[in-house]
Design an enzyme around this catalytic site. Structure first.
Site, mmCIF file in Angstrom:
data_model
loop_
_atom_site.group_PDB
_atom_site.id
_atom_site.type_symbol
_atom_site.label_atom_id
_atom_site.label_comp_id
_atom_site.label_asym_id
_atom_site.label_seq_id
_atom_site.Cartn_x
_atom_site.Cartn_y
_atom_site.Cartn_z
ATOM 1 N N ILE A 36 0.857 -1.183 -0.035
ATOM 2 C CA ILE A 36 -0.048 0.160 0.032
ATOM 3 C C ILE A 36 0.812 1.046 0.082
ATOM 4 O O ILE A 36 0.370 2.395 -0.294
ATOM 5 C CB ILE A 36 -1.050 0.009 1.162
ATOM 6 C CG1 ILE A 36 -2.120 0.655 1.063
ATOM 7 C CG2 ILE A 36 -0.166 0.354 2.600
ATOM 8 C CD1 ILE A 36 -3.127 0.637 1.948
ATOM 9 N N ASN A 90 11.744 -8.348 6.818
ATOM 10 C CA ASN A 90 12.025 -7.325 8.015
ATOM 11 C C ASN A 90 11.722 -8.334 9.084
ATOM 12 O O ASN A 90 10.413 -9.007 8.977
ATOM 13 C CB ASN A 90 11.299 -6.337 8.158
ATOM 14 C CG ASN A 90 11.884 -5.234 6.860
ATOM 15 O OD1 ASN A 90 12.933 -5.371 6.629
ATOM 16 N ND2 ASN A 90 11.073 -4.487 6.296
ATOM 17 N N GLY A 96 12.267 -2.805 11.435
ATOM 18 C CA GLY A 96 11.119 -2.295 10.561
ATOM 19 C C GLY A 96 10.149 -3.055 10.542
ATOM 20 O O GLY A 96 9.031 -2.592 9.543
ATOM 21 N N GLN A 97 10.130 -4.473 10.980
ATOM 22 C CA GLN A 97 8.782 -5.086 10.997
ATOM 23 C C GLN A 97 7.671 -4.365 11.591
ATOM 24 O O GLN A 97 7.692 -4.151 12.891
ATOM 25 C CB GLN A 97 8.973 -6.700 11.387
ATOM 26 C CG GLN A 97 7.813 -7.535 10.962
ATOM 27 C CD GLN A 97 8.215 -8.863 11.600
ATOM 28 O OE1 GLN A 97 9.036 -9.402 11.960
ATOM 29 N NE2 GLN A 97 7.175 -9.706 11.005
ATOM 30 N N HIS A 103 6.056 -12.188 5.789
ATOM 31 C CA HIS A 103 5.940 -11.681 4.467
ATOM 32 C C HIS A 103 7.499 -11.448 3.689
ATOM 33 O O HIS A 103 8.129 -10.845 4.445
ATOM 34 C CB HIS A 103 5.015 -10.382 4.557
ATOM 35 C CG HIS A 103 5.559 -9.572 5.363
ATOM 36 N ND1 HIS A 103 5.360 -9.337 6.638
ATOM 37 C CD2 HIS A 103 6.256 -8.291 5.146
ATOM 38 C CE1 HIS A 103 5.840 -8.450 7.322
ATOM 39 N NE2 HIS A 103 6.192 -7.561 6.270
HETATM 40 P P1 5GP Z 1 7.000 -4.621 7.384
HETATM 41 O O1 5GP Z 1 7.116 -3.325 7.612
HETATM 42 O O2 5GP Z 1 6.092 -5.536 8.580
HETATM 43 O O3 5GP Z 1 8.240 -5.314 6.943
HETATM 44 O O4 5GP Z 1 5.959 -4.406 6.246
HETATM 45 C C1 5GP Z 1 4.803 -4.533 6.051
HETATM 46 C C2 5GP Z 1 4.227 -3.739 4.947
HETATM 47 O O5 5GP Z 1 2.865 -3.979 4.786
HETATM 48 C C3 5GP Z 1 4.601 -2.420 4.716
HETATM 49 O O6 5GP Z 1 5.415 -2.018 3.827
HETATM 50 C C4 5GP Z 1 3.333 -1.643 4.715
HETATM 51 O O7 5GP Z 1 3.332 -0.373 3.811
HETATM 52 C C5 5GP Z 1 2.235 -2.697 4.094
HETATM 53 N N1 5GP Z 1 0.925 -2.518 4.552
HETATM 54 C C6 5GP Z 1 0.667 -2.097 5.805
HETATM 55 N N2 5GP Z 1 -0.859 -2.095 5.537
HETATM 56 C C7 5GP Z 1 -1.369 -2.538 4.471
HETATM 57 C C8 5GP Z 1 -2.444 -2.834 3.668
HETATM 58 O O8 5GP Z 1 -3.550 -2.256 4.586
HETATM 59 N N3 5GP Z 1 -2.529 -3.285 2.441
HETATM 60 C C9 5GP Z 1 -1.476 -3.491 1.797
HETATM 61 N N4 5GP Z 1 -1.312 -3.958 0.586
HETATM 62 N N5 5GP Z 1 0.029 -3.071 2.386
HETATM 63 C C10 5GP Z 1 0.086 -2.827 3.625
#
Ligand code: 5GP
Ligand code: ZN
Length: 117
Positions: A36, A90, A96-97, A103
């Site tokens: 997103i 991450n 940064g997780q 994922h």
């Molecule tokens: P992390 O920070 O945990 O490695 O990655 C989580 C990712 O999920 C972030 O890059 C963030 O932009 C994405 N994200 C968070 N909420 C949503 C959502 O509701 N939909 C989508 N498609 N991505 C999301």
């Protein structure tokens, strides 16, 4: 039970179709959808349908599904015509997780710095 959907997990809700996402690929065990808040022209998240908090715990419990996530990351890059790309997991808030459902970030479509920040 390990791997079961968690009611408070955003990515489990995406797997269930309760939260919309721009899905680019889906298999029996994985879903790939656009981030997103993209950090590159190609920024796709590949997730297992089962819930584990991070990539290493997924690999320990269900190694075949962890391999499915990696293979799908490669398929996404091929579909996006990204010859060079980065797969990022991450792990932990200090790295940064923010979503604690395993994922892979697939990033491509621009030059990528090394080392990363
Ligand atoms: P992390 O920070 O945990 O490695 O990655 C989580 C990712 O999920 C972030 O890059 C963030 O932009 C994405 N994200 C968070 N909420 C949503 C959502 O509701 N939909 C989508 N498609 N991505 C999301
Ligand atoms: Zn989940």
């Amino acid at each position: 039970m390990a791997g079961e959907p968690q009611a408070d997990c955003l990515f489990c809700k995406i797997v269930a179709g309760d939260v919309p996402a721009t899905v680019v690929r889906e298999t029996e065990t994985t879903v790939a959808f656009r981030d997103i808040n993209p950090q590159a022209p190609t920024h796709v998240l590949v997730i297992p349908k089962v819930h584990y908090p991070d990539a290493a715990s997924l690999a320990a419990a269900e190694p075949k599904v962890a391999a499915d996530v990696l293979r799908e990351a490669g398929e996404v890059a091929t579909e996006e015509k990204s010859e060079s790309y980065r797969i990022v997991f991450n792990t932990g808030s200090g790295a940064g997780q923010t979503v604690f459902h395993a994922h892979a970030h697939v990033l491509g479509g621009r030059g990528l710095q090394w080392p990363p920040g």
